[in-house]
Write a protein that holds these residues in place. Structure first.
Motif, PDB file in Angstrom:
ATOM      1  N   GLY A  23       0.787  -1.221   0.000  1.00 39.36           N
ATOM      2  CA  GLY A  23       0.000   0.000   0.000  1.00 39.36           C
ATOM      3  C   GLY A  23       0.818   1.270   0.000  1.00 39.36           C
ATOM      4  N   ARG A  24       2.132   1.123   0.041  1.00 40.26           N
ATOM      5  CA  ARG A  24       3.019   2.285   0.060  1.00 40.26           C
ATOM      6  C   ARG A  24       3.679   2.467  -1.296  1.00 40.26           C
ATOM      7  NH1 ARG A  24       2.502   5.666   4.521  1.00 40.26           N
ATOM      8  NH2 ARG A  24       2.232   4.414   6.397  1.00 40.26           N
ATOM      9  N   ARG A  25       4.020   3.713  -1.608  1.00 41.90           N
ATOM     10  CA  ARG A  25       4.691   4.010  -2.860  1.00 41.90           C
ATOM     11  C   ARG A  25       6.209   3.968  -2.702  1.00 41.90           C
ATOM     12  NH1 ARG A  25       4.710   9.892  -5.901  1.00 41.90           N
ATOM     13  NH2 ARG A  25       6.040   9.282  -7.667  1.00 41.90           N
ATOM     14  N   PHE A  26       6.673   4.364  -1.493  1.00 35.21           N
ATOM     15  CA  PHE A  26       8.101   4.434  -1.242  1.00 35.21           C
ATOM     16  C   PHE A  26       8.518   3.401  -0.200  1.00 35.21           C
ATOM     17  CE2 PHE A  26       6.841   8.718  -2.579  1.00 35.21           C
ATOM     18  CZ  PHE A  26       7.725   8.938  -3.629  1.00 35.21           C
ATOM     19  N   CYS A  27       9.797   3.024  -0.251  1.00 36.32           N
ATOM     20  CA  CYS A  27      10.352   2.088   0.737  1.00 36.32           C
ATOM     21  C   CYS A  27      10.550   2.812   2.065  1.00 36.32           C
ATOM     22  CB  CYS A  27      11.674   1.518   0.233  1.00 36.32           C
ATOM     23  SG  CYS A  27      12.990   2.752   0.086  1.00 36.32           S
ATOM     24  N   GLY A  28      10.993   2.071   3.081  1.00 36.16           N
ATOM     25  CA  GLY A  28      11.187   2.676   4.392  1.00 36.16           C
ATOM     26  C   GLY A  28      12.231   3.771   4.390  1.00 36.16           C
ATOM     27  N   GLU A  29      13.252   3.630   3.558  1.00 32.91           N
ATOM     28  CA  GLU A  29      14.317   4.627   3.492  1.00 32.91           C
ATOM     29  C   GLU A  29      13.836   5.944   2.919  1.00 32.91           C
ATOM     30  OE1 GLU A  29      18.139   6.111   4.033  1.00 32.91           O
ATOM     31  OE2 GLU A  29      17.219   4.284   4.793  1.00 32.91           O
ATOM     32  N   HIS A  30      12.879   5.887   1.984  1.00 36.87           N
ATOM     33  CA  HIS A  30      12.387   7.090   1.314  1.00 36.87           C
ATOM     34  C   HIS A  30      10.928   7.376   1.650  1.00 36.87           C
ATOM     35  CE1 HIS A  30      15.635   5.486  -1.481  1.00 36.87           C
ATOM     36  NE2 HIS A  30      16.131   6.617  -1.017  1.00 36.87           N
ATOM     37  N   GLY A  31      10.474   6.791   2.765  1.00 35.11           N
ATOM     38  CA  GLY A  31       9.067   6.954   3.142  1.00 35.11           C
ATOM     39  C   GLY A  31       8.679   8.387   3.449  1.00 35.11           C
ATOM     40  N   HIS A  32       9.677   9.215   3.812  1.00 29.59           N
ATOM     41  CA  HIS A  32       9.373  10.604   4.133  1.00 29.59           C
ATOM     42  C   HIS A  32       8.915  11.385   2.901  1.00 29.59           C
ATOM     43  CE1 HIS A  32      13.545  10.463   2.810  1.00 29.59           C
ATOM     44  NE2 HIS A  32      13.412  11.723   2.427  1.00 29.59           N
ATOM     45  N   GLN A  33       9.027  10.781   1.714  1.00 30.19           N
ATOM     46  CA  GLN A  33       8.610  11.452   0.494  1.00 30.19           C
ATOM     47  C   GLN A  33       7.092  11.466   0.353  1.00 30.19           C
ATOM     48  OE1 GLN A  33      10.756  12.936  -1.653  1.00 30.19           O
ATOM     49  NE2 GLN A  33      12.475  12.374  -0.320  1.00 30.19           N
TER      50      GLN A  33
ATOM     51  N   GLU B   1       3.399  12.297   1.079  1.00 30.55           N
ATOM     52  CA  GLU B   1       2.769  13.455   1.708  1.00 30.55           C
ATOM     53  C   GLU B   1       1.936  13.045   2.912  1.00 30.55           C
ATOM     54  OE1 GLU B   1       0.536  15.450  -1.261  1.00 30.55           O
ATOM     55  OE2 GLU B   1       2.266  15.975  -2.481  1.00 30.55           O
ATOM     56  N   GLU B   2       1.290  11.859   2.814  1.00 31.38           N
ATOM     57  CA  GLU B   2       0.396  11.464   3.892  1.00 31.38           C
ATOM     58  C   GLU B   2       1.157  10.955   5.110  1.00 31.38           C
ATOM     59  OE1 GLU B   2       0.828   7.947   1.056  1.00 31.38           O
ATOM     60  OE2 GLU B   2       0.672  10.123   0.971  1.00 31.38           O
ATOM     61  N   ASN B   3       2.458  10.773   4.954  1.00 33.73           N
ATOM     62  CA  ASN B   3       3.257  10.254   6.053  1.00 33.73           C
ATOM     63  C   ASN B   3       3.777  11.418   6.887  1.00 33.73           C
ATOM     64  OD1 ASN B   3       4.899   8.885   7.761  1.00 33.73           O
ATOM     65  ND2 ASN B   3       6.068   7.811   6.180  1.00 33.73           N
ATOM     66  N   ASP B   4       3.258  11.553   8.121  1.00 29.20           N
ATOM     67  CA  ASP B   4       3.662  12.673   8.956  1.00 29.20           C
ATOM     68  C   ASP B   4       4.829  12.309   9.880  1.00 29.20           C
ATOM     69  OD1 ASP B   4       2.300  10.889  10.494  1.00 29.20           O
ATOM     70  OD2 ASP B   4       0.941  12.342  11.423  1.00 29.20           O
ATOM     71  N   ARG B   5       5.326  11.074   9.777  1.00 29.79           N
ATOM     72  CA  ARG B   5       6.486  10.671  10.579  1.00 29.79           C
ATOM     73  C   ARG B   5       7.768  11.201   9.931  1.00 29.79           C
ATOM     74  NH1 ARG B   5       6.280   4.399  11.335  1.00 29.79           N
ATOM     75  NH2 ARG B   5       7.841   4.842  12.965  1.00 29.79           N
ATOM     76  N   LYS B   6       8.618  11.764  10.727  1.00 27.48           N
ATOM     77  CA  LYS B   6       9.825  12.389  10.219  1.00 27.48           C
ATOM     78  C   LYS B   6      11.000  11.409  10.253  1.00 27.48           C
ATOM     79  CE  LYS B   6      12.876  16.364  11.006  1.00 27.48           C
ATOM     80  NZ  LYS B   6      13.176  17.516  11.889  1.00 27.48           N
ATOM     81  N   ARG B   7      11.762  11.372   9.149  1.00 28.79           N
ATOM     82  CA  ARG B   7      12.972  10.561   9.099  1.00 28.79           C
ATOM     83  C   ARG B   7      14.190  11.472   9.210  1.00 28.79           C
ATOM     84  NH1 ARG B   7      12.275   5.219   7.709  1.00 28.79           N
ATOM     85  NH2 ARG B   7      14.508   4.978   7.302  1.00 28.79           N
TER      86      ARG B   7
ATOM     87  N   LYS C 181      24.711   7.995   6.354  1.00 26.23           N
ATOM     88  CA  LYS C 181      24.406   7.472   5.025  1.00 26.23           C
ATOM     89  C   LYS C 181      23.022   6.840   4.966  1.00 26.23           C
ATOM     90  CE  LYS C 181      29.210   6.592   3.699  1.00 26.23           C
ATOM     91  NZ  LYS C 181      30.208   5.550   3.305  1.00 26.23           N
ATOM     92  N   HIS C 182      22.445   6.540   6.109  1.00 27.40           N
ATOM     93  CA  HIS C 182      21.080   6.019   6.117  1.00 27.40           C
ATOM     94  C   HIS C 182      20.226   6.802   7.114  1.00 27.40           C
ATOM     95  CE1 HIS C 182      22.948   3.696   9.435  1.00 27.40           C
ATOM     96  NE2 HIS C 182      21.733   3.699   9.962  1.00 27.40           N
ATOM     97  N   THR C 183      18.924   6.712   6.971  1.00 25.87           N
ATOM     98  CA  THR C 183      17.988   7.472   7.804  1.00 25.87           C
ATOM     99  C   THR C 183      17.144   6.531   8.636  1.00 25.87           C
ATOM    100  OG1 THR C 183      16.307   7.504   6.051  1.00 25.87           O
ATOM    101  CG2 THR C 183      17.887   9.336   6.109  1.00 25.87           C
ATOM    102  N   VAL C 184      16.481   7.129   9.626  1.00 23.34           N
ATOM    103  CA  VAL C 184      15.652   6.352  10.536  1.00 23.34           C
ATOM    104  C   VAL C 184      14.497   7.241  11.003  1.00 23.34           C
ATOM    105  CG1 VAL C 184      17.080   7.045  12.500  1.00 23.34           C
ATOM    106  CG2 VAL C 184      15.681   4.979  12.664  1.00 23.34           C
TER     107      VAL C 184
END
Length: 502
Positions: A32-42, A44-50, A58-61
């Motif tokens: 149901g997601r368009r982006f992977c966990g690494e790029h999930g902040h892209q 718009e509906e995702n209000d969780r900040k990476r 080199k990686h985000t969380v």
């Protein structure tokens, strides 16, 4: 947003376009997601900040999962193993010892540079002068440096003995047409290393082989094949980096130990490795293309740190004699044992060293084992820093003219398949940056580069000889197979081992 004709992400894959790689991310997003966990902040509906990981940006969380992530992040500091002893093989321990000896002569060498760096911290002076290119030397300074090189090399044989051997264990692989040119070159080198080990009687049961800079562990793999079903043989593969496509899995079901030590050689204390503490087996140090300072660290690890500490520790009872007939053969190879002497009386902790040398331009004075030799021929850290840079001339001299650039690219493309061979990029940078305004021809540069390598290696030979080893340099493969084609071998000299009685 096209990347090589790709205008949309692959179905079922992340929709983020990685600009650096000029393609879409290939990771699989959650349902149901368009982006992977690494790029999930892209999204718009995702209000969780990476946020970038503080241990490795080199990686985000996700910010709300940071504390949980820090406990399992692969970049976290892991507990040090028992055999980790800080800087045990580093050589010079005190940085001021290097600075006092090295910076002062540099100040004399570059009087014109002093005004530019007055007021800088002392450690910066050391760093600054280490980075000065050879091209910054005047013609007179360069000529003086070359005169010192030739004077110090006087008496050293410039042509080494050919020991281009092979071993039966690799014949099938060498004759396999499925192996490409790059694989064939590696197999040929490994076969010659094994052939030289066999000539020195280092292949046998009842010993521990330590491969320094092991990488995938192919050299140990072939040593194992050569030994077939020899008893009481163990392998320790020393590699500081995490390596993919290791061959270790092929040896997991065997009865002996095939262990990987992920540690920098600089901090490796062999006396604290469990198998060596328990078994007290003779050690054979091996390595294929052990880069620069790693060779010096390995030599000190074996000959100085391990052997010295072993002698101090073994004022206690010596190791037991093994009951197996086959294992006894390994110990009976020496003349002492053929004469009926007890094994423990003549047992040497390091019975052999076989290392294919590489990347002299990455040597460092603070780790170099031949410092005493350099001083005896009137040289020091200043000359060493220039000579180690000039060693790259020996392996980049193939660039006869700039117009041959296309040919060189084709050659380097084939050589780049194996990073452990030698740093091709560094060599090309050294060649181009140290142009010296045409003061030297290509052939002169190659000759000087070879002489610099030979002088540095001679310091290693003297170091081993002073510690009771018969050490030698030889060509173990043709330069068409590898430009880094010198093998360093060492075995205990007869004078350091008690002689048999009549």
């Amino acid at each position: 947003m096209a990347a090589g004709g790709l205008r949309a992400p692959v179905p079922g894959r992340c929709g983020y376009f990685v600009e650096r790689k000029k393609r879409f991310c290939r990771m699989i997003p959650a349902q149901g997601r368009r982006f992977c966990g690494e790029h999930g902040h892209q999204e718009e509906e995702n209000d969780r900040k990476r946020i970038p990981c503080p241990l490795d940006p080199k990686h985000t969380v996700y910010e709300d999962q940071l504390q949980k992530h820090l406990k399992k992040c692969n970049s976290r500091e892991k507990p040090k193993p028992a055999y980790f002893v800080q800087d045990i093989n580093a050589g010079l321990k005190d940085a001021t010892e290097i600075l006092d000896e090295q910076v002062s002569p540099f100040l004399c060498y570059f009087k014109g540079q002093i005004d530019k760096i007055q007021g800088e911290p002392f450690w910066f002076l050391y760093f600054f002068f280490q980075q000065l290119p050879i091209s910054s030397l005047s013609k007179e300074e360069l000529e003086d440096l070359i005169k010192k090189l030739k004077k110090a090399s006087n008496g050293i044989k410039p042509i080494l003995k050919d020991q281009m051997l092979s071993h039966q264990a690799l014949q099938e692989a060498l004759n396999d047409p499925k192996n490409g040119e790059s694989a064939f070159k590696h197999l040929k080198q490994q076969a010659s290393i094994l052939g030289n080990m066999e000539k020195l009687h280092l292949l046998g049961p009842g010993r521990c082989f330590i491969e320094f800079g092991a990488g995938r562990g192919k050299l140990s793999h072939w040593v194992d094949i050569a030994l077939q079903d020899a008893e009481n043989v163990h392998f320790l593969l020393v590699e500081r980096a995490t390596t993919r496509f290791k061959v270790d899995g092929k040896h997991r079901k065997r009865d002996y130990i095939f262990e990987r030590l992920q540690v920098d050689i600089q901090h490796l204390c062999l006396n604290k490795v469990p198998i060596l503490e328990k078994e007290k087996l003779p050690v054979v140090g091996i390595g294929k293309h052990l880069c620069g300072a790693a060779t010096d660290l390995a030599l000190r690890c074996l000959v100085e740190s391990y052997s010295t500490q072993y002698d101090e520790r073994n004022e206690e009872p010596s190791p037991k004699r093994f009951k197996s007939d086959k294992t006894d053969i390994a110990f009976n190879n020496s003349a002492d044992e053929r004469s009926g002497k007890n094994v423990s009386e003549n047992w040497k902790p390091v019975t052999g060293i076989v290392i294919a040398l590489c990347c002299h331009h990455r040597c460092q004075w603070k780790h170099y084992v031949g410092q005493e030799f350099f001083r005896t021929v009137g040289l020091g850290p200043v000359e060493f820093n220039y000579f180690q840079r000039m060693t790259s001339w020996a392996t980049c001299g193939m660039r006869e003219t700039i117009t041959e650039a296309s040919t060189i690219d084709a050659k380097s493309k084939d050589q780049s398949n194996d990073i452990e061979e030698h740093d091709q990029v560094h060599n090309r940078i050294e060649c181009s940056s140290d142009s010296l305004q045409g003061l030297l021809t290509v052939e002169e540069r190659k000759q000087i580069g070879r002489l610099c390598k030979l002088l540095i290696d001679q310091g290693r030979i003297k170091y081993l000889q002073q510690r009771g080893y018969n050490a030698a340099l030889q060509y173990y493969t043709d330069s068409s197979v590898s430009l880094e084609n010198v093998l360093l071998t060492a075995v205990p000299s007869q004078s350091s081992v008690p002689q048999p009685t009549a």
